[in-house]
Write an enzyme that holds these catalytic residues in place. Sequence first.
Site, PDB file in Angstrom:
ATOM      1  CB  SER A  20      -0.921  -0.147   1.230  1.00  0.00           C
ATOM      2  OG  SER A  20      -0.433   0.135   2.388  1.00  0.00           O
ATOM      3  NE  ARG A  49      16.631 -12.649   2.283  1.00  0.00           N
ATOM      4  CZ  ARG A  49      17.509 -11.610   1.544  1.00  0.00           C
ATOM      5  NH1 ARG A  49      17.288 -10.742   1.201  1.00  0.00           N
ATOM      6  NH2 ARG A  49      18.723 -12.155   2.008  1.00  0.00           N
ATOM      7  CG  HIS A  60       9.704   0.030  12.452  1.00  0.00           C
ATOM      8  ND1 HIS A  60       9.946  -1.339  12.113  1.00  0.00           N
ATOM      9  CD2 HIS A  60       9.636   0.025  13.605  1.00  0.00           C
ATOM     10  CE1 HIS A  60       9.837  -1.922  13.353  1.00  0.00           C
ATOM     11  NE2 HIS A  60       9.474  -1.144  14.156  1.00  0.00           N
ATOM     12  CD  GLU A  98      23.490  -4.079  15.468  1.00  0.00           C
ATOM     13  OE1 GLU A  98      22.537  -4.693  16.288  1.00  0.00           O
ATOM     14  OE2 GLU A  98      24.653  -4.593  15.061  1.00  0.00           O
ATOM     15  CG  LEU A  99      15.803  -5.334  13.032  1.00  0.00           C
ATOM     16  CD1 LEU A  99      15.390  -5.642  11.202  1.00  0.00           C
ATOM     17  CD2 LEU A  99      15.051  -6.513  13.444  1.00  0.00           C
ATOM     18  CG  ASP A 100      13.651  -2.109  12.659  1.00  0.00           C
ATOM     19  OD1 ASP A 100      13.483  -2.006  11.481  1.00  0.00           O
ATOM     20  OD2 ASP A 100      12.865  -2.987  13.293  1.00  0.00           O
TER      21      ASP A 100
HETATM   22  C1  GRF Z   1       4.179  -0.548   6.825  1.00  0.00           C
HETATM   23  O1  GRF Z   1       3.457  -0.676   7.893  1.00  0.00           O
HETATM   24  C2  GRF Z   1       5.543  -0.536   6.977  1.00  0.00           C
HETATM   25  O2  GRF Z   1       5.746   0.370   8.126  1.00  0.00           O
HETATM   26  C3  GRF Z   1       6.183  -2.011   7.386  1.00  0.00           C
HETATM   27  O3  GRF Z   1       5.338  -2.599   6.709  1.00  0.00           O
HETATM   28  C4  GRF Z   1       4.141  -2.217   6.360  1.00  0.00           C
HETATM   29  C5  GRF Z   1       4.039  -2.331   4.912  1.00  0.00           C
HETATM   30  O4  GRF Z   1       2.786  -2.157   4.511  1.00  0.00           O
HETATM   31  N1  GRF Z   1       7.512  -2.234   7.594  1.00  0.00           N
HETATM   32  P1  GRF Z   1       2.520  -2.151   2.847  1.00  0.00           P
HETATM   33  O5  GRF Z   1       2.798  -3.472   2.333  1.00  0.00           O
HETATM   34  O6  GRF Z   1       3.065  -0.880   2.269  1.00  0.00           O
HETATM   35  O7  GRF Z   1       0.936  -2.213   2.780  1.00  0.00           O
END
Ligand code: GRF
Length: 221
Positions: A17, A95, A113, A147-149
């Site tokens: 989305s 991933r 995120h 590092e993750l996030d």
């Molecule tokens: C989002 O909430 C993003 O922050 C997270 O995964 C979701 C992806 O949503 N990492 P979409 O596939 O763009 O609908």
Amino acid sequence: MAGTGPRLAVLISGTGSNLKTLIDAIADGRLAMQICVVISNRAEAPGLDHARQAGIPTQVINRKSCAQGQTQDQAVELALRQAGADLVLLSGYMRILGAELVAGFQGQMINQHPSLLPRFKGLDTYRRVLEAGDAEHGASVHFVTAELDDGPVIAHARIPVETGDDEASLARRLGPVEHCLLVAVMELFAAGRVSMEPGAVLLDHVPLSQPLEFRNGSLNA
Ligand code: GRF
């Protein structure tokens, strides 16, 4: 996709989305970027259809698709280089990329995120924010480091946690806010206004002391 501006590669695993929001913003002339490739690790990711419908090249890269002796990271790197990506967006890409690939795109790879980083790195952010009893939740866009996030956060968007909220209601309310945040951050990249130095986000070459805040439809220092 025809267009001008930086060449953006988007990596997805699911719905896409956010990808769709970017495709629409570019098509409407609100965002001066061109999406040069959409890469998914899942062949069945619904987001791939958004790309196909917009005429954007897509590639599925997973263990099955890799040549013998080639790692998934090597295949992703090759695809990004062949597409001539200036900027890479991890948009729900489920991933973890290796340190070598990330280092090769330092300052050119960003992740979105669904939490107010550094709070709630990793998965299940909606459940965890409810369990913690926080008064607000939100979304972040940050530079990717090994590092993750964990990389420097460019911007946050916030929503209140309301009485009676559950994971689904929080996700429903955050989604559109996250989409707007993403477009606003991408506009900064399109204008060449944002960059990274180790540990810091630079806006117009000046380090940010804290992430930008998305409020009333725009990003504020
Ligand atoms: C989002 O909430 C993003 O922050 C997270 O995964 C979701 C992806 O949503 N990492 P979409 O596939 O763009 O609908």
